[in-house]
Scaffold this motif. Sequence first.
Motif, PDB file in Angstrom:
ATOM      1  N   TRP A  19     -18.184  10.455  -7.312  1.00 28.26           N
ATOM      2  CA  TRP A  19     -18.840   9.518  -8.223  1.00 28.26           C
ATOM      3  C   TRP A  19     -19.871   8.649  -7.505  1.00 28.26           C
ATOM      4  O   TRP A  19     -20.607   7.903  -8.138  1.00 28.26           O
ATOM      5  CB  TRP A  19     -17.786   8.659  -8.935  1.00 28.26           C
ATOM      6  N   SER A  20     -19.900   8.717  -6.184  1.00 27.10           N
ATOM      7  CA  SER A  20     -20.858   7.906  -5.426  1.00 27.10           C
ATOM      8  C   SER A  20     -22.288   8.278  -5.811  1.00 27.10           C
ATOM      9  O   SER A  20     -22.621   9.466  -5.929  1.00 27.10           O
ATOM     10  CB  SER A  20     -20.698   8.166  -3.916  1.00 27.10           C
ATOM     11  N   THR A 194     -18.866   3.610 -10.693  1.00 29.72           N
ATOM     12  CA  THR A 194     -18.469   4.185  -9.403  1.00 29.72           C
ATOM     13  C   THR A 194     -17.292   3.356  -8.876  1.00 29.72           C
ATOM     14  O   THR A 194     -16.939   2.337  -9.482  1.00 29.72           O
ATOM     15  CB  THR A 194     -19.621   4.084  -8.374  1.00 29.72           C
ATOM     16  N   THR A 195     -16.745   3.756  -7.747  1.00 32.18           N
ATOM     17  CA  THR A 195     -15.619   3.011  -7.180  1.00 32.18           C
ATOM     18  C   THR A 195     -16.015   1.565  -6.892  1.00 32.18           C
ATOM     19  O   THR A 195     -15.269   0.629  -7.206  1.00 32.18           O
ATOM     20  CB  THR A 195     -15.141   3.691  -5.873  1.00 32.18           C
TER      21      THR A 195
END
Length: 259
Positions: A19-20, A194-195
Amino acid sequence: MSTLLQGKTALILGVANRWSIAYAIAQAFHREGARIILTYQGERQRATVEELGAEVGAVRILNCDVTKDAEIAAMAEALQAENTSLDVVMHSIAFANREDLSRPFVETSREGFALAHDVSAFSLVAVARATAPLMVNGGAILTLTYLGAVRVVENYNVMGVAKAALESCVRYLAHDLGAAKIRVNAISAGPIKTTSARGIKDFSKVLEGVSAVAPLKRNTDPAEVADAAVFLGSDLGRGVTGNVIYVDAGFQIMALSAG
Ligand code: NAD
């Protein structure tokens, strides 16, 4: 396959997982024919980054925690020892303590302020200093920023102040490195899940708000950010340096929305 980055080597820092934003950029650079080198932040990330690196044909994967001068130097030395020259360096790194992204900004601690600035702004300077000598034919250094650098975005807090410093670093680095034909630019991305983004309080409300107000009536796709990075990293971007380019479905032009 298109070829905008054919013959170029790109070092990408900041892939943590699928997801980066940096991973979307790695995919776009791979599509355009670049040789890709990835870094990971410590052993915990290594296996995932190796797996994702295989998907984009990464030729080299190196460890680099940007808070450690020795690791930045070792990364550059490893590339130098292999006679690798770089054309593009993509910096996609930021960090702030979670509590600083939820309590009022006025309560930011000295340590939290310093940490956010070290990882999210100074690291661009440190990485540029270490990698510029490897950009023997000139090149492009890119970073990712956010609207919170120039406007107040609730809960973005110290990260907004660090992004303001980052954007200023882009201008000073562009001035210093221009004579070596190295361009330095930032892409200001709209919010993307994203994280890192999940660490910001009420982030899903931000996504809803942006898609309602942005001229394109939707959120930002990481692939759109990646294509802007292709433009800036390729010869198409040869006249652009010291800039912040917004890839945000147009959100930043809006003031009040009647709807
Ligand atoms: P992410 O969590 O996938 O990436 C952040 C990266 O920073 C991770 O790979 C992490 O390992 C790395 N990092 C943090 N501390 C580090 C250190 N000490 N040394 C080396 N690496 C370190 O999240 P993302 O959203 O892809 O973030 C990438 C960049 O995009 C960040 O600069 C972020 O501020 C920026 N950005 C994100 C958004 C968004 O909404 N997601 C919007 C605009 C800008």
